[in-house]
Design a protein around this motif. Structure first.
Motif, mmCIF file in Angstrom:
data_model
loop_
_atom_site.group_PDB
_atom_site.id
_atom_site.type_symbol
_atom_site.label_atom_id
_atom_site.label_comp_id
_atom_site.label_asym_id
_atom_site.label_seq_id
_atom_site.Cartn_x
_atom_site.Cartn_y
_atom_site.Cartn_z
ATOM 1 N N MET A 321 0.821 -1.211 0.000
ATOM 2 C CA MET A 321 0.000 0.000 0.000
ATOM 3 C C MET A 321 0.859 1.267 0.000
ATOM 4 S SD MET A 321 -3.232 -0.785 -0.141
ATOM 5 C CE MET A 321 -2.659 -2.003 -1.358
ATOM 6 N N ASP A 322 2.132 1.118 0.307
ATOM 7 C CA ASP A 322 3.067 2.238 0.332
ATOM 8 C C ASP A 322 3.388 2.658 -1.102
ATOM 9 O OD1 ASP A 322 5.410 3.804 0.411
ATOM 10 O OD2 ASP A 322 6.023 2.895 2.298
ATOM 11 N N TRP A 323 3.062 3.898 -1.456
ATOM 12 C CA TRP A 323 3.263 4.363 -2.827
ATOM 13 C C TRP A 323 4.731 4.353 -3.234
ATOM 14 C CZ3 TRP A 323 -0.477 9.195 -2.863
ATOM 15 C CH2 TRP A 323 -1.797 8.717 -2.873
ATOM 16 N N ALA A 324 5.628 4.747 -2.323
ATOM 17 C CA ALA A 324 7.056 4.768 -2.650
ATOM 18 C C ALA A 324 7.561 3.352 -2.952
ATOM 19 C CB ALA A 324 7.855 5.392 -1.508
ATOM 20 N N LEU A 325 7.106 2.371 -2.159
ATOM 21 C CA LEU A 325 7.500 0.979 -2.409
ATOM 22 C C LEU A 325 6.891 0.459 -3.708
ATOM 23 C CD1 LEU A 325 7.318 -0.621 1.153
ATOM 24 C CD2 LEU A 325 9.333 0.119 -0.129
ATOM 25 N N GLN A 326 5.673 0.889 -4.034
ATOM 26 C CA GLN A 326 5.074 0.500 -5.312
ATOM 27 C C GLN A 326 5.952 0.953 -6.481
ATOM 28 O OE1 GLN A 326 1.095 1.998 -5.668
ATOM 29 N NE2 GLN A 326 0.301 0.850 -3.918
ATOM 30 N N ARG A 327 6.413 2.210 -6.430
ATOM 31 C CA ARG A 327 7.255 2.730 -7.522
ATOM 32 C C ARG A 327 8.535 1.912 -7.648
ATOM 33 N NH1 ARG A 327 5.932 7.690 -4.698
ATOM 34 N NH2 ARG A 327 4.052 8.571 -5.647
ATOM 35 N N GLN A 328 9.146 1.617 -6.513
ATOM 36 C CA GLN A 328 10.391 0.847 -6.543
ATOM 37 C C GLN A 328 10.150 -0.553 -7.078
ATOM 38 O OE1 GLN A 328 12.276 0.661 -2.735
ATOM 39 N NE2 GLN A 328 14.059 -0.448 -3.457
ATOM 40 N N LEU A 329 9.074 -1.185 -6.657
ATOM 41 C CA LEU A 329 8.772 -2.557 -7.061
ATOM 42 C C LEU A 329 8.457 -2.664 -8.553
ATOM 43 C CD1 LEU A 329 8.162 -5.517 -6.165
ATOM 44 C CD2 LEU A 329 5.799 -4.788 -5.805
ATOM 45 N N LEU A 330 7.747 -1.682 -9.088
ATOM 46 C CA LEU A 330 7.285 -1.745 -10.476
ATOM 47 C C LEU A 330 8.209 -1.024 -11.450
ATOM 48 C CD1 LEU A 330 3.457 -1.166 -9.849
ATOM 49 C CD2 LEU A 330 4.669 -3.341 -10.153
ATOM 50 N N GLY A 331 9.327 -0.494 -10.968
ATOM 51 C CA GLY A 331 10.319 0.093 -11.855
ATOM 52 C C GLY A 331 10.133 1.556 -12.180
ATOM 53 N N PHE A 332 9.341 2.276 -11.381
ATOM 54 C CA PHE A 332 9.137 3.709 -11.603
ATOM 55 C C PHE A 332 10.196 4.502 -10.841
ATOM 56 C CE2 PHE A 332 5.091 1.967 -12.776
ATOM 57 C CZ PHE A 332 4.564 2.835 -13.721
ATOM 58 N N PRO A 333 10.580 5.678 -11.332
ATOM 59 C CA PRO A 333 11.550 6.498 -10.592
ATOM 60 C C PRO A 333 10.911 7.060 -9.329
ATOM 61 C CG PRO A 333 10.691 7.712 -12.483
ATOM 62 C CD PRO A 333 10.166 6.310 -12.602
ATOM 63 N N PRO A 334 11.713 7.314 -8.316
ATOM 64 C CA PRO A 334 11.161 7.910 -7.088
ATOM 65 C C PRO A 334 10.693 9.328 -7.332
ATOM 66 C CG PRO A 334 13.551 7.854 -6.982
ATOM 67 C CD PRO A 334 13.160 7.088 -8.206
ATOM 68 N N ARG A 335 9.751 9.773 -6.525
ATOM 69 C CA ARG A 335 9.274 11.142 -6.631
ATOM 70 C C ARG A 335 10.344 12.092 -6.114
ATOM 71 N NH1 ARG A 335 4.939 12.830 -9.303
ATOM 72 N NH2 ARG A 335 4.541 14.397 -7.707
ATOM 73 N N PRO A 336 10.496 13.271 -6.725
ATOM 74 C CA PRO A 336 11.482 14.232 -6.234
ATOM 75 C C PRO A 336 11.070 14.782 -4.877
ATOM 76 C CG PRO A 336 10.114 15.225 -7.951
ATOM 77 C CD PRO A 336 9.772 13.752 -7.912
ATOM 78 N N SER A 337 12.057 15.204 -4.101
ATOM 79 C CA SER A 337 11.771 15.836 -2.816
ATOM 80 C C SER A 337 11.076 17.155 -3.029
ATOM 81 C CB SER A 337 13.078 16.060 -2.033
ATOM 82 O OG SER A 337 13.704 14.840 -1.767
#
Length: 342
Positions: A321-337
């Motif tokens: 459910m963690d959006w940041a972990l979803q991006r990492q798992l599915l190959g998306f770049p992290p959101r900028p600070s």
């Protein structure tokens, strides 16, 4: 006395002011300057009062302390809105970082819920007690008290809550998508032992040597301007952006399944899956795609998602459910600070 307009030659009747016949004894510029100073003092007192239970332990993701400011929108409400806002620092100014803010009531409720959930989780309590070298009967005894302790925490009076949180929490940091709460384990242990009689007395002398535990809550509390920050941006022209028909179809199916769940509230998930001739497992896996991060959903619809993302990978992934972990798992770049604010 300092608020009385009689000193500048005016009379007040309820909320209205009228020019008087007497001569002023203070010039208007000085009087207005005094009013500005008084308002600043009131805001400072507001930031320090007991209602603002996270004062002194709340920081933004750049390490800047956050204190309470209030605002009032004319014509909308008689109540003033409270916000925790970053204090600007020399470093922040040099980096051209604006101040960040979070709605006080919502942030406080989130922290209270997270702390209560941690104290009431027998699994987490046992885990940190083992770190503190508890074992045998004492470990079991304290673990059994966690539910009672969580209820006791939920019933603490608002006036006493700030003192308790100051003892239990080392610091809280807010970022675009996370609320990180650093718990002081020696005080959590003492709170579990506490019988609820009198005030919970912290032991400051032990704080420097206390072990800590991080509660990492995937939630966005930071606000930019008057809007809640959400990872939603307009589609930009991009060469080679071709939406995958299969991935778009999956997203469409997920939304249809959610609509089915909403309308057929008297049926179990297995019964809903049977109406489509699906297995319950596939139904659940497609349904949970509704909980993808907004920017991931939009990237799939826009055709800008990573080429490695396939239908099989999306459906079979153990989706957090963690959006940041979803991006990492599915190959998306992290959101900028975040670099904006107020």
């Amino acid at each position: 006395m300092l608020q009385n307009p009689i000193y500048i030659g005016e009379l007040r009747n309820n909320d209205e002011r009228f020019q008087g016949l007497h001569a002023p004894i203070i010039d208007r510029v000085t009087w207005e300057r005094v009013q500005t100073i008084r308002k600043a003092q009131v805001r400072h007192k507001l930031a320090r009062r007991g209602d603002n239970i996270l004062t002194d332990i709340l920081l933004d993701c750049f390490g800047r302390p956050m204190s309470v400011q209030s605002s009032e929108v004319p014509g909308r409400s008689v109540n003033r809105s409270r916000y925790y806002m970053s204090r600007q620092t020399v470093w922040g100014k040099r980096q051209q970082l604006k101040r960040l803010r979070a709605r006080a009531d919502a942030t406080e409720d989130l922290v209270i819920s997270a702390v209560r959930n941690f104290i009431g989780s027998r699994e987490q309590v046992r885990s940190f007690l083992l770190r503190l070298s508890f074992c045998d009967s004492e470990l079991d005894r304290l673990s059994r008290r966690c539910h009672e302790a969580a209820n006791r925490f939920g019933n603490i009076r608002r006036g006493d809550l700030r003192h308790v949180l100051q003892a239990l929490i080392v610091r809280i940091e807010l970022s675009l998508e996370r609320v990180k709460i650093v718990m002081r384990l020696s005080e959590v242990e003492r709170f579990i032992r506490w019988d609820g009689i009198g005030l919970f007395g912290s032991q400051n002398a032990e704080w420097a040597h206390s072990s800590t535990h991080l509660i990492d809550v995937p939630a966005g509390a930071i606000r930019y301007s008057s809007l809640l920050a959400m990872p939603v941006e307009p589609k930009l022209p991009r060469v080679g952006a071709h939406p995958s028909p299969g991935l778009k179809r999956l997203i469409g199916q997920a939304r249809e399944l959610q609509s089915l769940v909403d309308t057929e509230r008297d049926k179990t998930l297995a019964e809903l899956a049977a109406t489509l001739d699906w297995t319950p497992s596939r139904f659940a896996r497609v349904l949970r795609l509704n909980y993808l991060a907004p920017d991931i959903l939009l990237s799939i619809l826009d055709g800008t998602c990573p080429k490695s993302l396939s239908q099989t990978k999306l459906v079979q992934a153990t989706l957090p459910m963690d959006w940041a972990l979803q991006r990492q798992l599915l190959g998306f770049p992290p959101r900028p600070s975040p670099e904006g604010g107020e």
